[in-house]
Design a protein around this motif. Structure first.
Motif, short mmCIF file in Angstrom:
data_model
loop_
_atom_site.label_atom_id
_atom_site.label_comp_id
_atom_site.label_asym_id
_atom_site.label_seq_id
_atom_site.Cartn_x
_atom_site.Cartn_y
_atom_site.Cartn_z
N LEU A 18 4.90 -62.39 27.33
CA LEU A 18 3.39 -62.43 28.34
C LEU A 18 3.47 -60.96 27.62
O LEU A 18 1.85 -60.48 27.50
CB LEU A 18 4.10 -61.68 28.83
CG LEU A 18 3.55 -63.71 30.36
CD1 LEU A 18 3.99 -62.91 31.80
CD2 LEU A 18 2.52 -64.56 30.43
N THR A 19 4.27 -60.13 27.16
CA THR A 19 3.96 -59.09 26.66
C THR A 19 3.99 -58.90 25.10
O THR A 19 3.73 -57.76 24.34
CB THR A 19 5.12 -58.11 26.63
OG1 THR A 19 6.58 -57.91 26.29
CG2 THR A 19 5.40 -57.93 28.56
N GLU A 20 3.65 -60.22 24.59
CA GLU A 20 3.55 -60.56 23.49
C GLU A 20 1.85 -60.36 22.60
O GLU A 20 2.40 -61.18 22.62
CB GLU A 20 4.23 -60.90 22.28
CG GLU A 20 6.32 -60.68 22.23
CD GLU A 20 6.27 -59.81 20.95
OE1 GLU A 20 5.81 -59.65 20.14
OE2 GLU A 20 7.84 -58.76 21.47
N PRO A 21 1.87 -59.02 21.91
CA PRO A 21 -0.31 -59.76 21.39
C PRO A 21 -0.05 -60.92 20.80
O PRO A 21 -0.85 -61.47 20.81
CB PRO A 21 0.01 -58.06 20.89
CG PRO A 21 0.40 -57.28 20.38
CD PRO A 21 2.01 -57.72 21.11
N GLY A 26 -6.83 -63.11 21.01
CA GLY A 26 -7.34 -62.32 20.03
C GLY A 26 -5.91 -61.40 18.77
O GLY A 26 -6.01 -60.74 18.03
N GLY A 27 -5.11 -62.24 19.76
CA GLY A 27 -3.86 -61.00 19.01
C GLY A 27 -3.72 -59.61 18.67
O GLY A 27 -2.50 -59.00 18.37
N GLN A 28 -4.85 -59.01 19.78
CA GLN A 28 -4.66 -57.99 19.70
C GLN A 28 -3.77 -57.22 20.84
O GLN A 28 -3.33 -56.18 20.79
CB GLN A 28 -6.23 -57.39 19.83
CG GLN A 28 -7.07 -57.87 18.44
CD GLN A 28 -6.19 -56.96 17.06
OE1 GLN A 28 -5.93 -55.64 17.38
NE2 GLN A 28 -6.11 -57.93 16.34
N THR A 29 -3.79 -57.64 21.79
CA THR A 29 -3.21 -56.90 22.97
C THR A 29 -2.33 -58.34 23.99
O THR A 29 -3.16 -59.55 23.82
CB THR A 29 -4.38 -56.79 23.90
OG1 THR A 29 -5.29 -57.29 24.92
CG2 THR A 29 -5.32 -55.32 24.17
N SER A 30 -2.01 -57.87 24.27
CA SER A 30 -0.61 -58.89 24.61
C SER A 30 -1.11 -59.38 26.34
O SER A 30 -2.14 -58.66 26.71
CB SER A 30 0.75 -58.40 25.54
OG SER A 30 0.41 -58.05 26.48
N LEU A 31 -1.19 -60.48 26.98
CA LEU A 31 -1.41 -61.01 28.17
C LEU A 31 -0.67 -60.31 28.99
O LEU A 31 -1.53 -60.13 30.03
CB LEU A 31 -0.95 -62.62 28.05
CG LEU A 31 -0.75 -63.58 27.62
CD1 LEU A 31 0.24 -65.34 27.25
CD2 LEU A 31 -1.67 -64.05 26.92
N ALA A 32 0.12 -59.83 29.28
CA ALA A 32 0.42 -59.21 30.65
C ALA A 32 -0.26 -57.90 30.75
O ALA A 32 -1.53 -57.41 31.40
CB ALA A 32 1.41 -58.24 30.59
N HIS A 33 -0.90 -56.85 28.77
CA HIS A 33 -1.82 -56.22 29.11
C HIS A 33 -3.44 -56.80 29.71
O HIS A 33 -4.30 -55.95 30.71
CB HIS A 33 -2.45 -55.90 27.92
CG HIS A 33 -2.68 -54.89 27.35
ND1 HIS A 33 -3.08 -53.29 27.79
CD2 HIS A 33 -4.49 -54.63 27.36
CE1 HIS A 33 -3.96 -52.64 27.90
NE2 HIS A 33 -5.26 -53.91 27.06
N ASN A 34 -4.00 -57.75 29.21
CA ASN A 34 -5.12 -58.79 29.57
C ASN A 34 -4.61 -58.88 30.88
O ASN A 34 -6.22 -58.71 31.78
CB ASN A 34 -5.61 -59.96 28.46
CG ASN A 34 -5.50 -59.94 27.23
OD1 ASN A 34 -5.47 -58.21 26.72
ND2 ASN A 34 -4.70 -60.43 26.20
N THR A 35 -4.17 -59.36 31.45
CA THR A 35 -3.89 -59.35 32.93
C THR A 35 -3.28 -58.31 33.80
O THR A 35 -5.42 -57.97 34.97
CB THR A 35 -2.79 -60.25 33.71
OG1 THR A 35 -2.28 -61.16 32.69
CG2 THR A 35 -2.51 -60.61 34.53
#
Length: 105
Positions: A18-21, A26-35
């Motif tokens: 979840l922390t890997e962009p 988009g591959g720019q920001t992680s799922l954790a960041h987006n959440t």
């Protein structure tokens, strides 16, 4: 999840995808960041730097405590959004597995 730390002795490494962009759309920001950004944008944690926001974050991501009905609803909504992110990641991994199996055949 809140601090987006890269690893933990408590959770298995698969959780940290979840922390890997690279695993996000988009591959720019992680799922954790987006959440986290969705939680902030849609009001669950609208003002994370305010005293009220910091107290809520401590309740949600710290050792816990007594919840009001509204805080419990916020927590449930946040968990639903996190569950959606995890299910999306699972679908992506299933698609990868199918593609790898097709290549092998």
């Amino acid at each position: 999840m809140w601090g987006e730390k890269p690893a933990s002795g408590v959770f298995p490494p698969s959780v940290w995808y979840l922390t890997e962009p690279a695993f996000s759309n988009g591959g720019q920001t992680s799922l954790a960041h987006n959440t986290r950004r969705r939680w902030e944008h849609y009001g669950q944690l609208a003002q994370p730097n305010s005293p009220k926001g910091q107290a809520l974050a401590a309740l949600l991501f710290g050792p816990g405590g007594a919840y009001s009905a509204d805080q419990f609803t916020v927590r449930a909504n946040m968990l639903n959004e996190l569950q959606s992110a995890v299910r999306l990641l699972n679908q992506e991994l299933q698609g990868l597995l199918l593609a790898l199996n097709e290549e092998r055949l």
